[in-house]
Design a protein around this motif. Structure first.
Motif, PDB file in Angstrom:
ATOM      1  N   UNK A 185       0.754  -1.882   0.145  1.00 31.71           N
ATOM      2  CA  UNK A 185       0.300  -0.181  -0.123  1.00 31.71           C
ATOM      3  C   UNK A 185       1.262   0.982   0.253  1.00 31.71           C
ATOM      4  N   UNK A 186       1.306   1.845  -0.842  1.00 31.31           N
ATOM      5  CA  UNK A 186       2.230   2.859  -1.256  1.00 31.31           C
ATOM      6  C   UNK A 186       1.046   4.075  -0.483  1.00 31.31           C
ATOM      7  N   UNK A 187       1.810   4.918  -0.583  1.00 33.41           N
ATOM      8  CA  UNK A 187       1.222   6.723  -0.596  1.00 33.41           C
ATOM      9  C   UNK A 187       1.549   7.176  -1.834  1.00 33.41           C
ATOM     10  N   UNK A 188       2.447   8.654  -1.819  1.00 35.65           N
ATOM     11  CA  UNK A 188       2.637   9.035  -3.324  1.00 35.65           C
ATOM     12  C   UNK A 188       3.497   9.320  -4.291  1.00 35.65           C
ATOM     13  N   UNK A 189       3.831   8.356  -4.656  1.00 29.47           N
ATOM     14  CA  UNK A 189       4.695   7.696  -5.471  1.00 29.47           C
ATOM     15  C   UNK A 189       5.173   8.434  -6.664  1.00 29.47           C
ATOM     16  N   UNK A 190       6.907   8.837  -6.943  1.00 23.94           N
ATOM     17  CA  UNK A 190       6.669   9.661  -7.653  1.00 23.94           C
ATOM     18  C   UNK A 190       7.286   9.236  -9.205  1.00 23.94           C
ATOM     19  N   UNK A 191       5.882   8.656 -10.235  1.00 20.45           N
ATOM     20  CA  UNK A 191       6.297   8.142 -11.020  1.00 20.45           C
ATOM     21  C   UNK A 191       5.678   9.152 -12.431  1.00 20.45           C
ATOM     22  N   UNK A 192       5.364   8.000 -13.628  1.00 21.55           N
ATOM     23  CA  UNK A 192       4.785   9.428 -14.402  1.00 21.55           C
ATOM     24  C   UNK A 192       3.396  10.055 -14.396  1.00 21.55           C
ATOM     25  N   UNK A 193       2.060   8.543 -12.973  1.00 22.70           N
ATOM     26  CA  UNK A 193       1.506   9.003 -12.887  1.00 22.70           C
ATOM     27  C   UNK A 193       1.193  10.320 -12.254  1.00 22.70           C
ATOM     28  N   UNK A 194       1.946  10.879 -11.665  1.00 21.15           N
ATOM     29  CA  UNK A 194       2.218  11.932 -10.719  1.00 21.15           C
ATOM     30  C   UNK A 194       2.069  13.683 -11.559  1.00 21.15           C
ATOM     31  N   UNK A 195       2.183  12.734 -13.282  1.00 21.35           N
ATOM     32  CA  UNK A 195       2.633  13.399 -14.401  1.00 21.35           C
ATOM     33  C   UNK A 195       4.363  14.617 -14.318  1.00 21.35           C
ATOM     34  N   UNK A 196       3.573  16.288 -14.076  1.00 21.01           N
ATOM     35  CA  UNK A 196       4.815  17.146 -13.748  1.00 21.01           C
ATOM     36  C   UNK A 196       4.934  17.400 -12.914  1.00 21.01           C
ATOM     37  N   UNK A 197       5.066  16.222 -11.655  1.00 25.01           N
ATOM     38  CA  UNK A 197       4.120  17.202 -10.135  1.00 25.01           C
ATOM     39  C   UNK A 197       6.278  17.753  -9.778  1.00 25.01           C
ATOM     40  N   UNK A 198       5.897  18.884  -9.089  1.00 26.51           N
ATOM     41  CA  UNK A 198       7.553  19.469  -8.653  1.00 26.51           C
ATOM     42  C   UNK A 198       8.083  18.137  -7.645  1.00 26.51           C
ATOM     43  N   UNK A 199       8.126  17.685  -7.738  1.00 23.56           N
ATOM     44  CA  UNK A 199       9.149  17.338  -5.840  1.00 23.56           C
ATOM     45  C   UNK A 199      10.520  17.524  -5.456  1.00 23.56           C
TER      46      UNK A 199
END
Ligand SMILES: NC(=O)c1ccc[n+]([C@@H]2O[C@H](COP(=O)([O-])OP(=O)(O)OC[C@H]3O[C@@H](n4cnc5c(N)ncnc54)[C@H](OP(=O)(O)O)[C@@H]3O)[C@@H](O)[C@H]2O)c1
Length: 238
Positions: A185-199
């Motif tokens: 059960x992951x919370x938010x993971x930086x992948x293409x699912x997050x589009x151009x999210x600024x991390x």
């Protein structure tokens, strides 16, 4: 799980994101990998990349759209023609935001096809051979959205609750068969699912964080089963 022989590991949705990170950690540890995703070009690029960087591994791939029952079964039969899997990672999935009252007609069906039925049909294809060997480990890539409802969850969250139901039932029925089942059960993971999210502030996790937990859970003694992995960003959910 015994690590005397080369592990056979099936990873779905392995061309990028969490699936690729999981494939990478097993490749780094010399596994035989069987990968799929729909897009051929990205899948074969990942296969070649992993094979080049980890020559001790064996990396094979076959494109398949697992949201289509016949393709999920076809991919499973191709895997069985190569090896009986020690580890199956049901990771392929898609996030479509929505709300029950306003999402387009058909979204629930398409989300169930890709997030639930893909894992159901592939697992049913592989299980009889795994059960004969009385060993194995199945990981189902659920989500924090499998555990809690949230705004804009809609069909995605419903499908992830259903995947968790599948995973929990599988865990119960496979106890006497020597096959472990882990719901991730992951919370938010930086992948293409997050589009151009600024991390740039490292607000959300890396795909490698999830892969390390899958690897660790797969490394325990034969009598230990990690049933749930819940992993969130340090600052919590977004
Ligand atoms: N990222 C997050 O924040 C997060 C959080 C919790 C859970 N998850 C879950 O983790 C899993 C991976 O997510 P991700 O963020 O890594 O996604 P991603 O970067 O978009 O990668 C998804 C992978 O699945 C493949 N895929 C999608 N539909 C498929 C289909 N019908 N048949 C076969 N392969 C398919 C994609 O390749 P093609 O498009 O070429 O098929 C790709 O390889 C998903 O189940 C997702 O729900 C993600």
């Amino acid at each position: 799980m015994e690590r005397n022989n080369q592990l056979s590991v099936v990873v779905t949705g392995a061309s990028k994101g969490i699936g690729k990170a999981v494939a990478e950690i097993f490749a780094a540890n010399g596994a035989s990998l069987y990968l799929c995703s729909r897009g051929e070009a990205a899948l074969y690029k990942t296969m070649e990349d992993l094979q080049t960087r980890f020559p001790q591994a064996t990396v094979k791939a076959r494109p398949a759209d697992l949201s289509v029952k016949e393709e999920a079964i076809g991919f499973g039969n191709w895997c069985l023609s190569q090896a009986v899997p020690d580890i199956l990672v049901n990771n392929a999935g898609l996030f479509e935001p929505g709300s029950v009252h306003s999402e387009p007609d058909g979204l629930l069906e398409s989300q169930l096809n890709v997030n639930l039925f893909s894992a159901y049909h592939l697992t049913r294809t592989l299980l009889p051979a795994m059960m004969i060997r009385k060993q194995g480990h199945i990981f189902n890539m659920c989500s924090i959205a499998s555990l809690h409802a949230y705004a804009n969850g809609g069909a995605y969250s419903i499908s992830k609750f259903a995947l968790y139901g599948f995973s929990k039932n599988l865990r119960e029925e496979l106890k006497p068969h020597g096959i472990k089942v882990t719901s991730v059960h992951p919370g938010a993971v930086l992948t293409d699912s997050w589009g151009d999210f600024d991390n740039s502030s490292n607000r959300i996790m890396e795909a490698a964080d999830i892969a390390k937990m899958v690897w660790a859970a797969s490394s325990l003694s034969v009598q230990a089963c990690v049933e749930d992995i819940v992993i969130r960003p340090q600052l919590g959910d977004l």
